[in-house]
Every structure is written in structure tokens, then in C-alpha cells.
Design an enzyme around this catalytic site. Sequence first.
Site, mmCIF file in Angstrom:
data_model
loop_
_atom_site.group_PDB
_atom_site.id
_atom_site.type_symbol
_atom_site.label_atom_id
_atom_site.label_comp_id
_atom_site.label_asym_id
_atom_site.label_seq_id
_atom_site.Cartn_x
_atom_site.Cartn_y
_atom_site.Cartn_z
ATOM 1 N N ASN A 140 0.870 -1.178 0.000
ATOM 2 C CA ASN A 140 0.000 0.000 0.000
ATOM 3 C C ASN A 140 0.907 1.228 0.000
ATOM 4 O O ASN A 140 1.465 1.587 1.035
ATOM 5 C CB ASN A 140 -0.884 -0.032 1.256
ATOM 6 N N LYS A 189 0.134 4.240 -0.349
ATOM 7 C CA LYS A 189 -0.519 5.439 0.195
ATOM 8 C C LYS A 189 -0.256 6.630 -0.748
ATOM 9 O O LYS A 189 -0.236 6.438 -1.964
ATOM 10 C CB LYS A 189 -0.035 5.693 1.623
ATOM 11 N N HIS A 215 -9.589 1.458 4.610
ATOM 12 C CA HIS A 215 -8.353 1.663 5.377
ATOM 13 C C HIS A 215 -8.612 2.682 6.488
ATOM 14 O O HIS A 215 -9.370 3.633 6.297
ATOM 15 C CB HIS A 215 -7.245 2.153 4.437
ATOM 16 N N GLU A 270 -6.959 5.076 7.505
ATOM 17 C CA GLU A 270 -6.664 6.469 7.139
ATOM 18 C C GLU A 270 -7.824 7.072 6.358
ATOM 19 O O GLU A 270 -8.106 8.265 6.471
ATOM 20 C CB GLU A 270 -5.348 6.523 6.344
ATOM 21 N N GLU A 298 -5.627 -4.500 10.695
ATOM 22 C CA GLU A 298 -4.620 -3.461 10.855
ATOM 23 C C GLU A 298 -4.911 -2.662 12.117
ATOM 24 O O GLU A 298 -5.700 -1.703 12.082
ATOM 25 C CB GLU A 298 -4.647 -2.512 9.655
ATOM 26 N N GLY A 350 2.303 2.618 10.637
ATOM 27 C CA GLY A 350 3.262 3.706 10.435
ATOM 28 C C GLY A 350 3.963 4.155 11.705
ATOM 29 O O GLY A 350 4.626 5.192 11.723
ATOM 30 N N SER A 397 3.265 -1.814 10.397
ATOM 31 C CA SER A 397 4.713 -1.849 10.634
ATOM 32 C C SER A 397 5.341 -3.209 10.338
ATOM 33 O O SER A 397 6.244 -3.649 11.042
ATOM 34 C CB SER A 397 5.038 -1.387 12.064
HETATM 35 P P1 PGA Z 1 2.713 0.542 7.595
HETATM 36 O O1 PGA Z 1 1.255 0.717 6.973
HETATM 37 O O2 PGA Z 1 3.256 -0.779 7.077
HETATM 38 O O3 PGA Z 1 3.498 1.718 7.087
HETATM 39 O O4 PGA Z 1 2.559 0.531 9.069
HETATM 40 C C1 PGA Z 1 0.402 -0.388 6.798
HETATM 41 C C2 PGA Z 1 -0.917 0.059 6.208
HETATM 42 O O5 PGA Z 1 -1.395 1.128 6.585
HETATM 43 O O6 PGA Z 1 -1.494 -0.623 5.367
#
Ligand code: PGA
Length: 241
Positions: free
Chosen positions: A9, A11, A87, A89, A157, A163, A202
Site C-alpha cells: 500500500n 498510500k 483503510h 486512514e 490493521e 506507520g 509496521s
Molecule cells: P505501515 O502501513 O506498514 O506503514 O505501518 C500499513 C498500512 O497502513 O497498510
Amino acid sequence: MPRKLVAGNWKMNGATGAAAMLSELPPSPGCDVLVCPPFPLIPALLATGTVPIGAQDCHWADAGAHTGDVSAPLLAELGVQAVILGHSERRADHGETSALVAAKVTAAHAAGLAAIVCIGETEAERDAGQTLEIVGQQLATSVPEGGTAETLVVAYEPVWAIGTGRTATPDQIGEVHAAIRTALEARFGAGGTDIRILYGGSVKPANAAEIFAVPHVDGALVGGASLKAADFAPIIEAAAS
Ligand code: PGA
């Protein structure tokens, strides 16, 4: 056991030269790989013909007066195979509710796209002991009827692990993935056994193998570590081994 899926992903990252990275990924890795770039990069990444390409969102309607949105049929026409929906976000930045996410999943399925539906608790919800309740509710309300192992992927998640560099422990992941599996089997019968459940939050080369060894972890949704082949390739290799 379902074949593992490692989905990147990107983003709101990746520049116009980003397609070059795909040629550095393992050519036939023994697991499924998907890369989900921002919309404008989709044609360039598809043109490489190296890995299947996904999107990070779609609208619930097929077409019409929805400025700034992108429809599932258009994505499918381009050659996109899957779309990340719900997601955290998008739930936070755009106020997406589980009902809206379910409508988007229905639109994705109608267009022939697989849906990767994201669910997960916040840190406050985990601290309050509500993790399984929240995840169960989000699963029930974000996933419409009719999903199959080919068209539906669930991504667990935990919001506090995205992140942040803080990964959920194997025990924490195992508890939630087992609960998701039970709910999928209750809802979709035997088909629920093969619906893939990804972990996201992460994931990096250093922790991927440990996470993939947890029961009911069928792959990963990888954010930051999917942007560079030097990080993404070892995660793919860990899933394949
Ligand atoms: P990250 O994000 O691996 O940077 O923690 C995962 C995600 O949001 O899908």
C-alpha cells in the site's frame, strides 16, 4: 491453507519513476503479490506487466457527479485486479463509515475487482479491552454478502501499529486473526476458511517471518516497507518460504 498474499500500500507516496522498482521484486515468488499505488501511477505500473496492480479506494457508484472520485468499473477496465477499502486512514481522513465501505465492496465486486477490507482497533479501544468487539463489528458491517476466497481479503490493521514502528505481538495478532477466521466461517461457511486474512501495521523484513508463522495469517498489507524493493522483496520472500 490459502496461498499467501503480500500487498503493498503505497498510500500518497511514489513519484512518476516508481514503476522501475517493480523489476527488482522476485519474479515468481511462490506467493501472490499486489502493489497498490496512487491512482495516477496505475497505468505506468500496469505497463510493466510485472505484478498485479491494485487501487487504494473506489467509489460506490458506477459513474456520475462525484468530483474527485474514481469508479470501480474504470479501475477494472484499466486492468486493476483489486482495491483496498476501508483503510483506517480513509475512515479517519474522509469519515468513511463501515456502511459506506460495504457499499464500495459491493461496487468493487460488481466490477470484478477483489476487495481488501481493512479493520482494526485504535489504541484506546485496545486499552479498554474492546479489540475483539470492535474488530467483530467492523467485519460484520464493512463486508457485504457474497464474498469468496477469490473476491474478498480481510486485512487486520491495528490503528496504533500503522506507520508507528510498533508491531502487534504474535499473540495479539493470533488472537484477532483466530476471531476473524471464526466469524468468516460462521458467515460464509466452508468458504470462510479460504478467505485470506492479512496482517498490516509496521511489517518489515525483520519481523515478517515471525508474523507469517502465526496461525491464520495469510499474508501482509505493507505500507512504508513496500516503497523500496530492498525492503519489500525480503517480505515477499518470507511469505513464500
Ligand atoms: P505501515 O502501513 O506498514 O506503514 O505501518 C500499513 C498500512 O497502513 O497498510
